[in-house]
Design an enzyme around this catalytic site. Structure first.
Site, PDB file in Angstrom:
ATOM      1  N   GLN A  11       0.817  -1.211   0.000  1.00 18.86           N
ATOM      2  CA  GLN A  11       0.000   0.000   0.000  1.00 18.86           C
ATOM      3  C   GLN A  11       0.855   1.267   0.000  1.00 18.86           C
ATOM      4  O   GLN A  11       0.560   2.229  -0.721  1.00 18.86           O
ATOM      5  CB  GLN A  11      -0.928  -0.002   1.217  1.00 18.86           C
ATOM      6  CG  GLN A  11      -1.951  -1.124   1.206  1.00 18.86           C
ATOM      7  CD  GLN A  11      -2.907  -1.009   2.370  1.00 18.86           C
ATOM      8  OE1 GLN A  11      -3.869  -0.256   2.326  1.00 18.86           O
ATOM      9  NE2 GLN A  11      -2.634  -1.744   3.433  1.00 18.86           N
ATOM     10  N   ALA A  59       7.479  -5.912   3.507  1.00 13.24           N
ATOM     11  CA  ALA A  59       7.280  -6.573   4.799  1.00 13.24           C
ATOM     12  C   ALA A  59       6.358  -7.764   4.652  1.00 13.24           C
ATOM     13  O   ALA A  59       5.529  -7.824   3.732  1.00 13.24           O
ATOM     14  CB  ALA A  59       6.693  -5.600   5.817  1.00 13.24           C
ATOM     15  N   TYR A  60       6.516  -8.697   5.566  1.00 12.43           N
ATOM     16  CA  TYR A  60       5.567  -9.803   5.725  1.00 12.43           C
ATOM     17  C   TYR A  60       4.510  -9.282   6.687  1.00 12.43           C
ATOM     18  O   TYR A  60       4.779  -9.051   7.865  1.00 12.43           O
ATOM     19  CB  TYR A  60       6.287 -11.014   6.311  1.00 12.43           C
ATOM     20  CG  TYR A  60       5.438 -12.270   6.437  1.00 12.43           C
ATOM     21  CD1 TYR A  60       5.691 -13.374   5.633  1.00 12.43           C
ATOM     22  CD2 TYR A  60       4.405 -12.343   7.356  1.00 12.43           C
ATOM     23  CE1 TYR A  60       4.923 -14.532   5.755  1.00 12.43           C
ATOM     24  CE2 TYR A  60       3.635 -13.488   7.474  1.00 12.43           C
ATOM     25  CZ  TYR A  60       3.901 -14.575   6.673  1.00 12.43           C
ATOM     26  OH  TYR A  60       3.139 -15.715   6.790  1.00 12.43           O
ATOM     27  N   THR A  61       3.280  -9.065   6.184  1.00 15.25           N
ATOM     28  CA  THR A  61       2.259  -8.391   6.993  1.00 15.25           C
ATOM     29  C   THR A  61       1.053  -9.267   7.324  1.00 15.25           C
ATOM     30  O   THR A  61       0.077  -8.762   7.886  1.00 15.25           O
ATOM     31  CB  THR A  61       1.762  -7.126   6.267  1.00 15.25           C
ATOM     32  OG1 THR A  61       1.239  -7.495   4.983  1.00 15.25           O
ATOM     33  CG2 THR A  61       2.881  -6.116   6.096  1.00 15.25           C
ATOM     34  N   THR A 100       6.133  -0.885  12.846  1.00 12.57           N
ATOM     35  CA  THR A 100       4.743  -1.058  13.245  1.00 12.57           C
ATOM     36  C   THR A 100       4.501  -0.769  14.723  1.00 12.57           C
ATOM     37  O   THR A 100       5.415  -0.878  15.552  1.00 12.57           O
ATOM     38  CB  THR A 100       4.301  -2.505  12.934  1.00 12.57           C
ATOM     39  OG1 THR A 100       2.976  -2.722  13.405  1.00 12.57           O
ATOM     40  CG2 THR A 100       5.214  -3.508  13.633  1.00 12.57           C
ATOM     41  N   ASP A 101       3.252  -0.454  15.026  1.00 16.05           N
ATOM     42  CA  ASP A 101       2.807  -0.304  16.410  1.00 16.05           C
ATOM     43  C   ASP A 101       2.806  -1.628  17.162  1.00 16.05           C
ATOM     44  O   ASP A 101       2.808  -1.650  18.390  1.00 16.05           O
ATOM     45  CB  ASP A 101       1.400   0.302  16.448  1.00 16.05           C
ATOM     46  CG  ASP A 101       0.395  -0.464  15.603  1.00 16.05           C
ATOM     47  OD1 ASP A 101       0.791  -1.082  14.598  1.00 16.05           O
ATOM     48  OD2 ASP A 101      -0.812  -0.438  15.928  1.00 16.05           O
ATOM     49  N   TYR A 124       4.530 -11.629  14.270  1.00 15.25           N
ATOM     50  CA  TYR A 124       4.680 -10.468  13.387  1.00 15.25           C
ATOM     51  C   TYR A 124       5.363  -9.324  14.129  1.00 15.25           C
ATOM     52  O   TYR A 124       6.341  -8.741  13.637  1.00 15.25           O
ATOM     53  CB  TYR A 124       3.315 -10.034  12.864  1.00 15.25           C
ATOM     54  CG  TYR A 124       3.330  -8.676  12.205  1.00 15.25           C
ATOM     55  CD1 TYR A 124       3.920  -8.493  10.961  1.00 15.25           C
ATOM     56  CD2 TYR A 124       2.759  -7.565  12.832  1.00 15.25           C
ATOM     57  CE1 TYR A 124       3.955  -7.239  10.362  1.00 15.25           C
ATOM     58  CE2 TYR A 124       2.782  -6.316  12.239  1.00 15.25           C
ATOM     59  CZ  TYR A 124       3.375  -6.153  11.010  1.00 15.25           C
ATOM     60  OH  TYR A 124       3.400  -4.916  10.422  1.00 15.25           O
ATOM     61  N   TRP A 149      -2.159   0.566  11.446  1.00 17.91           N
ATOM     62  CA  TRP A 149      -3.522   0.412  10.900  1.00 17.91           C
ATOM     63  C   TRP A 149      -3.636   1.026   9.500  1.00 17.91           C
ATOM     64  O   TRP A 149      -4.495   1.855   9.228  1.00 17.91           O
ATOM     65  CB  TRP A 149      -4.544   1.031  11.848  1.00 17.91           C
ATOM     66  CG  TRP A 149      -4.644   0.386  13.199  1.00 17.91           C
ATOM     67  CD1 TRP A 149      -3.694  -0.359  13.842  1.00 17.91           C
ATOM     68  CD2 TRP A 149      -5.764   0.457  14.104  1.00 17.91           C
ATOM     69  NE1 TRP A 149      -4.145  -0.750  15.077  1.00 17.91           N
ATOM     70  CE2 TRP A 149      -5.416  -0.264  15.270  1.00 17.91           C
ATOM     71  CE3 TRP A 149      -7.008   1.080  14.046  1.00 17.91           C
ATOM     72  CZ2 TRP A 149      -6.276  -0.399  16.364  1.00 17.91           C
ATOM     73  CZ3 TRP A 149      -7.866   0.955  15.132  1.00 17.91           C
ATOM     74  CH2 TRP A 149      -7.511   0.213  16.273  1.00 17.91           C
TER      75      TRP A 149
END
Length: 293
Positions: A11, A59-61, A100-101, A124, A149
Site C-alpha cells: 500500500q 514486509a511480511y504483513t 509497526t505499532d 509479526y 492500521w
C-alpha cells in the site's frame, strides 16, 4: 530526488508511486527484480538504479499467518530488512525503514513514545522489532518510522473489507477494545517524501536518525473505525452497516493484538515539522479515490 522503494505492490509503495513526477522519481521494486531476502539482489538493484534515498517498505504483513509461518516472517521482516540497510549503508545512502505499532505489548494506558519498553505479543510484532534492531545495527543513520492500521485504495485492508462486507450484511460485529490510529497510506507516502528531502538536505544529521512514530492524528478502536467508514460511505450513498462493538475475547485470532497501540508523534512532528492529517479525513479521501477508480 530519486527514491528506491522495496515492496512494489504494498500500500505504501503504491502510494509513493502515485507521487512520481518531475521532482520525485519513485522506483518501486519487488520479486523477482528485487528479493530482499537475497542480499545480492538488493545490491544489484541499488547499483542499477542509483537512488538518492532507499525506502524499506517491503514486509511480511500477514499477522495471523505469521504465527505458523515463523521462518518466512523473520526472513523478510528481520533478515531482509537487514540486507536493505546494510547495502544502503555501504552505498552511503539514507534509509527510511517502516515498522509497526505491534512492537508494543499494548498494556500502557497512554500513547506510546519511542523510548517506551517494547514487548510484542505476536510473531509479526517480534519479527518487526528484530527488524528495527537489525536495521539500526547495519545502518546507524537509518530513520525507522513506526506506523499503524494502514489502509488505502490499494490491495486488501480493513476499510475495503468493511465496505465489501456491508454489501451483504446489515450488521457487523467489530472489535471495540483495541485502540490505535488508522493511517492512510498516501499520507504515509507524503510524509516519507518530507522526511527524505530533509534527510538529504541535512546530510544525515544525527537528529534525523533513530526511531520515530508516524501515524495520523487522533485515535479510535476498530469498531469506531468501521462506524466512521460507514457514516461517510452512507453520506455518499455507498455501502453501510450497523456496527456492534465486541471484545477481543469474542473474536479470537491466532495472533494476539495489543489492546492499546496508540503512538505519540511529538518527536516526529518536532524533528521534521510535519504532522499527518486526522484519521477521519483520510477515510474521506480514500472513499473519494475508490469512487473515482
Amino acid at each position: 530526488m530519486k527514491l528506491l522503494v522495496t515492496g512494489r505492490d504494498g500500500q505504501v509503495a503504491r502510494s509513493l508511486q502515485a507521487l512520481s513526477g518531475p521532482d520525485i522519481d519513485v522506483v518501486a521494486l519487488g520479486r523477482p527484480l528485487l528479493d530482499i531476502t537475497d542480499r545480492a539482489s538488493v545490491e544489484r538493484a541499488i547499483a542499477e538504479h542509483r537512488p538518492d534515498v532507499v525506502v524499506s517498505a517491503a514486509a511480511y504483513t500477514a499477522v495471523d499467518k505469521a504465527e505458523s509461518d515463523v521462518e518466512a516472517a523473520f526472513a523478510v521482516n528481520r533478515d531482509g530488512a537487514a540486507h536493505v540497510a546494510a547495502v544502503a549503508a555501504a552505498a552511503n545512502l539514507p534509509l527510511l525503514h517502516l515498522s509497526t505499532d505491534y512492537v508494543f505489548p499494548g498494556i500502557k494506558s497512554d500513547p506510546y513514545v519511542e523510548s517506551d519498553a517494547t514487548g510484542p505479543s505476536s510473531i509479526y510484532g517480534r519479527s518487526k522489532l528484530e527488524g528495527e534492531e537489525a536495521v539500526l545495527r547495519a545502518h546507524s543513520e537509518a530513520v525507522v518510522l513506526r506506523t499503524a492500521w494502514v489502509y488505502s485504495p490499494y490491495g486488501n485492508n480493513f476499510l475495503k473489507t468493511m465496505l465489501r462486507l456491508a454489501g451483504d450484511r446489515d450488521r457487523l460485529r467489530v472489535v471495540g477494545d483495541q485502540m490505535g490510529t488508522p493511517t492512510y497510506a498516501p499520507d504515509i507516502a507524503q510524509a516519507l517524501v518530507v522526511v527524505a528531502r530533509q534527510v538529504l538536505a541535512r546530510s544525515g544529521r544525527a537528529a534525523d536518525a533513530g526511531i520515530f512514530h508516524m501515524v495520523a492524528t487522533g485515535a479510535t478502536n476498530w469498531a469506531g473505525f468501521a462506524t466512521e467508514i460507514f457514516r461517510q460511505s452512507a453520506e455518499r450513498g455507498g455501502p453501510s452497516a450497523e456496527v456492534e462493538a465486541i471484545t477481543t475475547a469474542d473474536y479470537p485470532t491466532p495472533a494476539r493484538r495489543p489492546p492499546n497501540s496508540r503512538l505519540d508523534t511529538t518527536k516526529f512532528e518536532t524533528t521534521f515539522a510535519h504532522a499527518l492529517p486526522h484519521w477521519q479525513d483520510g477515510i474521506r479521501r480514500c472513499l473519494d479515490a475508490l469512487a473515482a477508480s
